[in-house]
Design a protein around this motif. Structure first.
Motif, PDB file in Angstrom:
ATOM      1  N   GLU A 116      -9.867 -48.287  29.441  1.00 11.04           N
ATOM      2  CA  GLU A 116      -8.625 -48.385  28.673  1.00 11.04           C
ATOM      3  C   GLU A 116      -8.910 -48.326  27.171  1.00 11.04           C
ATOM      4  O   GLU A 116      -8.190 -47.660  26.420  1.00 11.04           O
ATOM      5  CB  GLU A 116      -7.927 -49.695  29.031  1.00 11.04           C
ATOM      6  CG  GLU A 116      -6.550 -49.867  28.463  1.00 11.04           C
ATOM      7  CD  GLU A 116      -5.939 -51.181  28.933  1.00 11.04           C
ATOM      8  OE1 GLU A 116      -5.477 -51.937  28.066  1.00 11.04           O
ATOM      9  OE2 GLU A 116      -5.942 -51.440  30.157  1.00 11.04           O
ATOM     10  N   MET A 117      -9.965 -49.003  26.750  1.00 13.37           N
ATOM     11  CA  MET A 117     -10.331 -48.981  25.335  1.00 13.37           C
ATOM     12  C   MET A 117     -10.702 -47.569  24.893  1.00 13.37           C
ATOM     13  O   MET A 117     -10.304 -47.126  23.811  1.00 13.37           O
ATOM     14  CB  MET A 117     -11.485 -49.958  25.067  1.00 13.37           C
ATOM     15  CG  MET A 117     -11.097 -51.414  25.202  1.00 13.37           C
ATOM     16  SD  MET A 117     -12.497 -52.545  25.078  1.00 13.37           S
ATOM     17  CE  MET A 117     -12.762 -52.553  23.301  1.00 13.37           C
ATOM     18  N   ARG A 118     -11.439 -46.860  25.719  1.00  9.76           N
ATOM     19  CA  ARG A 118     -11.813 -45.481  25.378  1.00  9.76           C
ATOM     20  C   ARG A 118     -10.596 -44.580  25.282  1.00  9.76           C
ATOM     21  O   ARG A 118     -10.520 -43.718  24.418  1.00  9.76           O
ATOM     22  CB  ARG A 118     -12.789 -44.927  26.415  1.00  9.76           C
ATOM     23  CG  ARG A 118     -14.172 -45.457  26.249  1.00  9.76           C
ATOM     24  CD  ARG A 118     -15.134 -44.788  27.187  1.00  9.76           C
ATOM     25  NE  ARG A 118     -16.453 -45.354  27.048  1.00  9.76           N
ATOM     26  CZ  ARG A 118     -17.358 -45.366  27.992  1.00  9.76           C
ATOM     27  NH1 ARG A 118     -17.094 -44.832  29.165  1.00  9.76           N
ATOM     28  NH2 ARG A 118     -18.541 -45.899  27.785  1.00  9.76           N
ATOM     29  N   GLU A 119      -9.630 -44.775  26.183  1.00 11.18           N
ATOM     30  CA  GLU A 119      -8.409 -43.967  26.149  1.00 11.18           C
ATOM     31  C   GLU A 119      -7.620 -44.208  24.865  1.00 11.18           C
ATOM     32  O   GLU A 119      -6.910 -43.325  24.402  1.00 11.18           O
ATOM     33  CB  GLU A 119      -7.542 -44.278  27.371  1.00 11.18           C
ATOM     34  CG  GLU A 119      -8.108 -43.736  28.659  1.00 11.18           C
ATOM     35  CD  GLU A 119      -7.380 -44.239  29.892  1.00 11.18           C
ATOM     36  OE1 GLU A 119      -6.439 -45.050  29.766  1.00 11.18           O
ATOM     37  OE2 GLU A 119      -7.770 -43.808  30.995  1.00 11.18           O
ATOM     38  N   GLU A 120      -7.753 -45.410  24.298  1.00 13.82           N
ATOM     39  CA  GLU A 120      -7.082 -45.733  23.047  1.00 13.82           C
ATOM     40  C   GLU A 120      -7.919 -45.350  21.832  1.00 13.82           C
ATOM     41  O   GLU A 120      -7.521 -45.609  20.698  1.00 13.82           O
ATOM     42  CB  GLU A 120      -6.765 -47.233  23.002  1.00 13.82           C
ATOM     43  CG  GLU A 120      -5.747 -47.674  24.015  1.00 13.82           C
ATOM     44  CD  GLU A 120      -5.472 -49.162  23.956  1.00 13.82           C
ATOM     45  OE1 GLU A 120      -5.739 -49.789  22.908  1.00 13.82           O
ATOM     46  OE2 GLU A 120      -4.994 -49.696  24.970  1.00 13.82           O
ATOM     47  N   GLY A 121      -9.074 -44.754  22.049  1.00 17.91           N
ATOM     48  CA  GLY A 121      -9.921 -44.321  20.948  1.00 17.91           C
ATOM     49  C   GLY A 121     -10.903 -45.362  20.463  1.00 17.91           C
ATOM     50  O   GLY A 121     -11.528 -45.184  19.425  1.00 17.91           O
ATOM     51  N   GLN A 140     -10.190 -55.904  22.197  1.00 15.12           N
ATOM     52  CA  GLN A 140      -9.140 -54.886  22.215  1.00 15.12           C
ATOM     53  C   GLN A 140      -7.905 -55.369  21.456  1.00 15.12           C
ATOM     54  O   GLN A 140      -7.323 -54.634  20.656  1.00 15.12           O
ATOM     55  CB  GLN A 140      -8.793 -54.544  23.667  1.00 15.12           C
ATOM     56  CG  GLN A 140      -7.805 -53.421  23.828  1.00 15.12           C
ATOM     57  CD  GLN A 140      -7.496 -53.169  25.300  1.00 15.12           C
ATOM     58  OE1 GLN A 140      -7.557 -54.082  26.131  1.00 15.12           O
ATOM     59  NE2 GLN A 140      -7.173 -51.938  25.613  1.00 15.12           N
ATOM     60  N   ARG A 144      -6.331 -53.738  18.028  1.00 16.55           N
ATOM     61  CA  ARG A 144      -4.923 -53.321  17.970  1.00 16.55           C
ATOM     62  C   ARG A 144      -4.215 -53.993  16.794  1.00 16.55           C
ATOM     63  O   ARG A 144      -3.433 -53.358  16.086  1.00 16.55           O
ATOM     64  CB  ARG A 144      -4.215 -53.682  19.277  1.00 16.55           C
ATOM     65  CG  ARG A 144      -4.568 -52.790  20.428  1.00 16.55           C
ATOM     66  CD  ARG A 144      -3.893 -53.280  21.681  1.00 16.55           C
ATOM     67  NE  ARG A 144      -4.190 -52.437  22.825  1.00 16.55           N
ATOM     68  CZ  ARG A 144      -4.002 -52.800  24.076  1.00 16.55           C
ATOM     69  NH1 ARG A 144      -3.505 -53.994  24.361  1.00 16.55           N
ATOM     70  NH2 ARG A 144      -4.296 -51.978  25.066  1.00 16.55           N
ATOM     71  N   ARG A 148      -2.554 -52.182  13.567  1.00 15.62           N
ATOM     72  CA  ARG A 148      -1.151 -52.411  13.248  1.00 15.62           C
ATOM     73  C   ARG A 148      -1.002 -52.861  11.788  1.00 15.62           C
ATOM     74  O   ARG A 148      -0.148 -52.368  11.060  1.00 15.62           O
ATOM     75  CB  ARG A 148      -0.536 -53.442  14.202  1.00 15.62           C
ATOM     76  CG  ARG A 148       0.954 -53.620  14.011  1.00 15.62           C
ATOM     77  CD  ARG A 148       1.647 -54.454  15.089  1.00 15.62           C
ATOM     78  NE  ARG A 148       0.921 -55.618  15.592  1.00 15.62           N
ATOM     79  CZ  ARG A 148       0.315 -55.685  16.790  1.00 15.62           C
ATOM     80  NH1 ARG A 148       0.347 -54.649  17.609  1.00 15.62           N
ATOM     81  NH2 ARG A 148      -0.298 -56.777  17.178  1.00 15.62           N
TER      82      ARG A 148
END
Length: 157
Positions: A116-121, A140, A144, A148
């Motif tokens: 999931e972290m990789r998918e978010e870059g 994570q 985030r 933000r």
């Protein structure tokens, strides 16, 4: 005349330092029994939950039917290899005790979080031992939040 220069001198020896104790070796299980089978099933279930296709692992060893029937089976090199392929682990030491199995389960639980972290870059560079899923979730969330805050501070054109 140059005899003194040609003579070999004894090698200098470094002062001996006490060596750190070696890491304790986890024992390999000698017999496949109900406990080993339960741990193997837990590992396979965790791998499935983490998104691994269990069909990619090795087939169920034929001798596991004997273990399921309550008859222990001695683990020789061939049986160990079959068990490792079936469970998708590195060695059967992960099945030797509940603690060893729990350590591997914690590593498996971290796989979806890393994905999931990789998918978010987010790229994870771990310098230590294994990390838990909860610590990865905390990292994570912190990333985030930082993104933000950075986005809020960015001037709009």
């Amino acid at each position: 005349m140059f005899h003194k220069l040609r003579r070999r001198r004894p090698a200098a020896t470094a002062p001996s330092r006490p060596q750190p104790p070696a890491a304790p070796q986890r024992p390999e299980p000698l017999v496949a029994d109900g406990e080993i089978l339960a741990r193997a099933d837990r590992l396979r279930a965790a791998l499935c939950e983490a998104g691994l296709d269990l069909e990619r692992l090795g087939p169920e060893p034929l001798w596991l039917a004997d273990v399921r029937a309550g008859r222990p089976v001695p683990l020789g090199p061939d049986e160990r290899a079959e068990l490792v392929a079936y469970t998708g682990i590195v060695s059967t030491t992960s099945l030797a005790s509940g603690e060893a199995c729990a350590a591997v389960l914690r590593q498996i639980e971290a796989i979806p979080v890393v994905r999931e972290m990789r998918e978010e870059g987010m790229t994870l560079h771990s310098c230590g031992g294994p990390v838990s899923a909860s610590s990865l979730r905390a990292i994570q969330a912190a990333v985030r939040e930082a993104v933000r805050e950075h986005e809020e501070k960015r001037p709009t054109a």
